[in-house]
Enzyme design. Structure first.
Site, short mmCIF file in Angstrom:
data_model
loop_
_atom_site.label_atom_id
_atom_site.label_comp_id
_atom_site.label_asym_id
_atom_site.label_seq_id
_atom_site.Cartn_x
_atom_site.Cartn_y
_atom_site.Cartn_z
N HIS A 27 0.77 -1.10 -0.02
CA HIS A 27 -0.03 0.09 -0.01
C HIS A 27 0.80 1.24 -0.05
O HIS A 27 0.62 2.13 0.60
CB HIS A 27 -1.12 0.03 1.11
CG HIS A 27 -2.21 -0.99 0.92
ND1 HIS A 27 -3.25 -0.76 0.37
CD2 HIS A 27 -2.18 -2.16 1.54
CE1 HIS A 27 -4.01 -1.78 0.41
NE2 HIS A 27 -3.44 -2.84 0.99
N LEU A 114 -2.31 -12.07 -5.96
CA LEU A 114 -0.87 -12.46 -6.63
C LEU A 114 -1.08 -11.89 -7.92
O LEU A 114 -0.23 -12.43 -8.92
CB LEU A 114 -0.63 -14.04 -6.61
CG LEU A 114 -0.40 -14.69 -5.07
CD1 LEU A 114 -0.08 -16.26 -5.28
CD2 LEU A 114 0.66 -13.93 -4.44
N ASP A 161 1.97 -3.86 -9.36
CA ASP A 161 1.50 -5.13 -9.86
C ASP A 161 2.18 -5.35 -11.37
O ASP A 161 2.63 -6.39 -11.94
CB ASP A 161 0.20 -5.57 -9.85
CG ASP A 161 -0.27 -5.43 -8.37
OD1 ASP A 161 0.60 -5.22 -7.57
OD2 ASP A 161 -1.55 -5.50 -8.23
#
Ligand code: GLA
Length: 354
Positions: A27, A114, A161
């Site tokens: 975060h 994931l 990501d």
């Protein structure tokens, strides 16, 4: 069903991209901060050819779902929204994308934190790039994937990501400054390997309070008079903020400091301590943990051979990541899962793969 069974001919190209697990720096990316992910062995593969008609046809092998859609239609739901978003964004960049037949197959678990969605976005963009010889570099692919997620799937995610899926490998940690996109490839701490265990409690990003956390961080930065929380390094500086902004900001600042400490070069033991502190901070200050994750992390932390453990990804369910002594991950996983699943959970090992 494979590509030929769905589309009646062989694919013209294919590309793949991995999921990721984040070791430290959770975060922090939407606060312009620092992250430390690595790629996982599980990948998403996209095969494609030109569509014979005026529609795109997207097929997911895992979901056994076929979505047919034209560019003028609204955004579809589910897995097709990420693919549709990538295609729309490429068109907005000035590329001409003809209607496509696209087949997706993936071993990245969905809902485990994931980054199955980032793997799908990056694999899609790579396959389209390859088929049309587009001049887009890997960083741009990550940025387009992030925009697909924000604009077409409704999650105000950061860049971690997609950068991890586009640029990381499974043998190194990828340090990334999410403001400047400066990055460094780092070895894992000596004598250690990764263990990723899924809690068995799934999460969804959009419904998880993720966007709310992001808004709280932006409000905290505004009240502190900085562009982003990344601009503060002293945790004391947040003490004037009202709750819950004080705790939210404290998590981000301490978490950024933990990632930066790793850059100095730390032992596996110290790295583990930083992971444990990260979990405590995510649980108490950021409030994104759940009982299942706390239970699993506590069991991991008590197990000999484990240097440290924490929840990974956005939280609210999903997976944990642990740093363990080299060569011991499989045995530790067996022992930990026996104890965890005895409490009624359906946990499972994701890395190392069985
Ligand atoms: C999700 C988001 C990332 C990041 C993490 C939390 O995975 O997609 O951008 O914010 O949560 O660290």
């Amino acid at each position: 069903m494979d590509f030929r069974q769905i589309f009646g001919a062989d694919p013209e190209t294919q590309a793949s991209a991995p999921g990721r697990v984040n070791l430290l720096g959770e975060h922090t990316d939407y606060n312009d901060g620092f992250v430390l992910p690595t790629a996982i062995p599980q990948r998403t593969t996209v095969q494609l050819s030109f569509s014979p008609d005026r529609q795109h046809h997207f097929y997911s092998q895992e979901l056994d779902e076929l979505v047919s859609i034209s560019d003028r239609d609204g955004t579809p739901q589910g897995f097709a929204s990420y693919i549709f978003g990538c295609i729309q964004l490429l068109q907005q960049e000035g590329h001409t994308i003809p209607p496509l037949n696209l087949h997706v197959t993936s071993s990245v678990p969905i809902g485990s934190g994931l980054s199955s969605s980032a793997a799908l976005e990056v694999a899609t963009l790579r396959a389209v790039r390859s088929r049309l010889n587009l001049e887009i570099d890997d960083v741009r692919i990550a940025q387009l994937g992030q925009q697909a997620e924000i604009q077409y799937a409704g999650v105000e995610c950061g860049i971690m990501d997609q950068m991890a899926s586009s640029l990381a490998d499974t043998e190194h940690m990828l340090f990334l400054d999410t403001r400047t996109l400066e990055r460094r490839v780092l070895p894992f701490p000596a004598g250690a390997e990764l263990l990723v265990v899924d809690s068995g409690v799934p999460r969804t990003l959009a419904g998880s309070g993720y966007n709310q956390r992001r808004a709280e961080c932006e409000e905290a930065a505004r009240q502190l008079g900085v562009k982003a929380l990344r601009d503060i390094t002293d945790p004391q500086a947040v003490e004037t903020l009202p709750e819950p902004l004080r705790r939210r900001a404290r998590h981000v600042i301490t978490e950024n400091n933990r990632v930066l400490e790793v850059l100095q070069g730390v032992s596996a033991q110290r790295f583990g301590d930083l992971m444990n502190a990260s979990h405590t901070s995510l649980r108490d200050d950021y409030e994104v943990s759940v009982t299942a994750l706390d239970t699993l992390v506590a069991i991991l932390q008590q197990t000999p051979g484990v240097f440290g453990a924490r929840l990974t990804g956005a939280g609210f369910g999903g997976a944990t990541v642990a740093l363990v002594a080299s060569g011991q991950a499989k045995a530790i996983a067996q022992d930990v899962l026996a104890r965890y699943n005895r409490k009624g959970y359906a946990g499972r090992t994701l890395v190392p793969e069985n």
